[in-house]
Enzyme design. Structure first.
Site, PDB file in Angstrom:
ATOM      1  N   ASP A  56       0.960  -1.022   0.172  1.00 49.48           N
ATOM      2  CA  ASP A  56       0.027   0.026   0.125  1.00 49.48           C
ATOM      3  C   ASP A  56       0.744   1.253   0.181  1.00 49.48           C
ATOM      4  O   ASP A  56       2.531   0.977   0.336  1.00 49.48           O
ATOM      5  CB  ASP A  56      -1.201  -0.185   1.539  1.00 49.48           C
TER       6      ASP A  56
HETATM    7  C1  BGC Z   1      -4.855   2.961  -0.018  1.00 49.11           C
HETATM    8  C2  BGC Z   1      -4.837   2.616  -1.154  1.00 49.11           C
HETATM    9  C3  BGC Z   1      -5.524   3.385  -2.794  1.00 49.11           C
HETATM   10  C4  BGC Z   1      -3.092   3.735  -2.532  1.00 49.11           C
HETATM   11  C5  BGC Z   1      -3.336   4.799  -3.803  1.00 49.11           C
HETATM   12  C6  BGC Z   1      -3.652   4.457  -0.004  1.00 49.11           C
HETATM   13  O1  BGC Z   1      -3.890   5.210   0.687  1.00 49.11           O
HETATM   14  O2  BGC Z   1      -5.121   2.426   1.019  1.00 49.11           O
HETATM   15  O3  BGC Z   1      -5.708   1.720  -1.152  1.00 49.11           O
HETATM   16  O4  BGC Z   1      -5.301   2.346  -3.575  1.00 49.11           O
HETATM   17  O5  BGC Z   1      -3.613   5.173  -1.415  1.00 49.11           O
HETATM   18  O6  BGC Z   1      -4.192   5.999  -3.686  1.00 49.11           O
END
Ligand code: BGC
Length: 670
Positions: free
Chosen positions: A227
């Site tokens: 993530d």
């Molecule tokens: C989120 C993800 C997301 C990623 C990219 C993170 O903060 O938890 O779900 O895909 O950011 O935006």
């Protein structure tokens, strides 16, 4: 050039760059070695993709916001979610996305989780089935899916550090199950790890999850990405099965170079990750040549409406107040959300879009000369009051109407990534509007735009109708209007329990949220969602699987293809469903199993299959559902494996978990 030849042509520095991402959204590409950069974008309710215009300005493509995942789940319609994948794929191809960051299959452990609107369900079977449909829909159309967030990220509070402390059986049966199902049924091209720790170990450096379970047990073939910013010890992440760190971060390059020099990681650790990334890039290149996507904004928006139609849940309909009848003349519409709906929750899932349909516009169009529609805003979006006389106007409008439709809900500020809700009630000013309206008119319908369960105890007895719209994206204004006026029959059912109050939720009963200091202990174990309310016989406001219709359905003639089932076998459960009312409709039939005399603790009912049947008024259909021997298994900690207790089990068919209509007994051998 084969994968190995490409890998052999990379220098160590190039390999480190490959595993640390190129920028915010892509991996590094190497033209000479034939390795393409992989472009990823959020997900999951649409495509949020940026570009730089001719003046060097950062802009977003205006794409379709589909109903949020919680809404999609309440359709209980695998085919529709599969088709959503196809529509998303054509938008991805249009904006140049190779992998869409979705779906999110984390289990709704508490209605307070700020991202519940992004997740499907409190039930692992339903979440896993819908995720597999979504992933297959995307990937069959040449776009990769990245399922997220692996694993046990069930709250936003302290998500970056907290350790979800979960016993092995609960982890396997509840929190890992949707991932397991989706991986086995759809083999997504990527998995995104979560921010939190699981039993003390960060997801990004969790070898047990990423290598032992995901790859060795489930045979996941794709790449694991972090993530955004979820890595800590980058060398350890690499050795534990995390392939790509996202987004690019220069320090990590230095950290990995150091680790290599010190012998903490080896070049072969890098090679393993690089091979998976190269493999994914090859899959994308191959898929690109097969993509047959035509970007068609109109058809995407129409499809978003189709999902919205099936996702809206009719929760209450006293005196058949809905649909609006011909003897009604004056309809008062109260609440700013009628004019400016909250179409999406907040955070990374937010799609940049245009033309969000206003229910009020459609209601006015639909009313034509037949109904008079008067409107009062009553509040500003996200603010308790507008002008001092604003609520007064709303009340005066309501007092003169035959029927009042009050729009209320949460907003992208209260239901948002990164924060949890602090209450599951509507904001007090909205409850006040409902009270004041019901004081002057007894025919009140409430429409709720929100992403998760709402405690309605303060006002539900005062109103006759409740429609739960979820966050419906671009095109749910028309869908809602058509339900209100009876052009279509509501067919959404809850994929999550609505408790009577926050105090009644399992995490409140077991004092197991939000945790203190470094950890949150999942004391309630398997007692998540309906598994708790149903087993402990705790009254709910609306149970899992519940949703009303304008018509009625009768179930009859249940038959099992065999009264015994052994290892490796499957039985077919067949039954009739009849539409006994006066309008065409769709019914979701849910199949639950119950072990009759368990020697190991089991939740009373567990969902193991479902189907949505479309029936014309008066029509009857014979329906079949399969149940396999594996569906009777629980996770045995002693055996460290899934295990079926031999014995008698009840197979039940229900309109919700609390409304079981038919059941039969089957003998299951171990
Ligand atoms: C989120 C993800 C997301 C990623 C990219 C993170 O903060 O938890 O779900 O895909 O950011 O935006």
């Amino acid at each position: 050039m084969s994968k190995n030849e490409k890998l052999a042509k990379l220098t160590v520095e190039q390999k480190i760059k490959l595993v640390t991402g190129k920028d915010n959204w892509s991996t590094q590409g190497y033209e000479e070695q034939g390795i393409d950069s992989i472009k990823m974008n959020d997900g999951p309710h649409g495509v949020r993709a940026e570009y730089t215009d001719e003046n060097g300005q950062r802009k977003f493509y205006l794409t379709t916001a589909y109903p949020c995942a919680a809404a999609c789940a309440s359709t209980w319609n695998r085919e529709l979610v599969h088709e959503l994948g196809k529509h998303l794929a054509n938008e991805c191809a249009y904006v140049g996305t190779d992998i869409l960051l979705g779906p999110g299959v984390n289990i709704k452990r508490t209605p307070l989780c700020g991202r519940n609107f992004e997740y499907y369900s409190e039930d692992p079977y339903l979440a896993g089935e819908l995720a597999a449909s979504y992933i297959n829909g995307l990937q069959e159309n040449g776009i990769g899916s990245c399922i997220k967030h692996f694993a046990a990220n069930n709250q936003e509070y302290d998500r970056g550090h907290i350790s979800s402390e979960i016993d092995e059986r609960t982890l396997r049966e509840i929190y890992l199950k949707p991932f397991e199902k989706a991986i086995k049924q759809s083999q997504p091209w990527a998995v995104m790890c979560s921010y939190n720790r699981i039993n003390g170990i960060y997801a990004s450096q969790n070898k047990k999850l990423q290598n032992d379970i995901l790859r060795d047990e489930w045979n996941f073939e794709g790449m694991v990405i972090s993530d955004w910013g979820a890595t800590h010890d980058r060398g350890l992440c690499l050795k534990s099965g995390l392939d790509v760190e996202m987004p690019h971060c220069k320090e990590t390059f230095d950290e990995l170079s150091d680790d290599l020099r010190k012998g903490l990681i080896s070049e072969s650790d890098l090679d393993i990750a690089c091979e998976r990334i190269i493999g994914t890039a090859e899959k994308i290149a191959h898929a690109k040549s097969k993509r047959n996507c035509v970007y068609d904004k109109k058809s995407n928006r129409e499809f978003a409406e189709k999902i919205a139609e099936e996702s809206i849940v009719l929760l209450k309909n006293d005196d058949g107040i809905l649909p609006i009848k011909d003897n009604v003349k004056n309809i008062a519409v109260i609440g700013r959300f009628a004019e400016q709906p909250v179409a999406q929750g907040g955070g990374s899932a937010g799609v940049v879009t245009d033309e969000i349909e206003s229910p009020l516009t459609f209601m006015r169009q639909r009313a034509e000369s037949k109904y008079n529609i008067s409107y009062a805003a009553a509040y500003l979006n996200g603010h308790p009051v507008c002008a001092p006389d604003c609520v007064g106007n709303a009340i005066a409008t309501a007092a003169m109407a035959d029927i009042v439709i009050v729009f209320v809900g949460d907003t992208e500020k209260t239901e948002c990534e990164g924060i949890d809700r602090t209450s599951i009630k509507l904001h007090q000013y909205m409850e006040d509007v409902i009270h004041r309206v019901t004081a002057v008119n007894e025919n009140v319908i409430v429409v709720i735009q929100a992403g998760s369960a709402i405690d309605m105890s303060g006002w539900i007895n005062e109103v006759k109708g409740v429609l739960f719209q979820y966050y419906g994206g671009n095109s749910s204004g028309d869908a809602l209007t058509r339900i209100i006026f009876g052009d279509i029959c509501p067919s959404g059912k809850l994929a999550e329990t609505f408790p009577t109050s926050l105090e009644d939720t399992p995490t409140a009963k077991f004092d197991s949220y939000p945790g203190n200091g470094p950890s949150v202990v999942y004391n309630e174990g398997l007692m998540v969602g309906y598994r708790y309310y149903d087993t402990a016989k705790v009254k709910t406001l609306f149970p899992f699987g519940y949703g009303l219709s304008y018509t009625s359905f009768e179930y009859s003639d249940m038959h099992l293809s065999s009264s015994d089932i052994s290892n490796g076998e499957e039985i077919t459960v067949s039954f009739n469903v009849k539409n006994t009312g006066e309008c065409d409709g769709k019914e979701t039939v849910q199949l639950y199993i119950e072990e009759i005399a368990p020697c190991t603790f089991r939740p009373r009912n567990e969902l193991k299959n479902f189907t949505k049947v479309s029936l014309k008024a008066g029509e009857e259909k014979r329906v079949e559902l399969k149940v396999g021997h594996d569906d009777f298994a629980y996770y045995s900690v002693a055996l460290n494996d899934w295990h079926v207790n031999g014995g008698r089990y009840r197979i039940k068919l229900g309109a919700s978990v609390e409304d079981i209509r038919l059941s039969s007994v089957v003998n299951v051998s171990r």
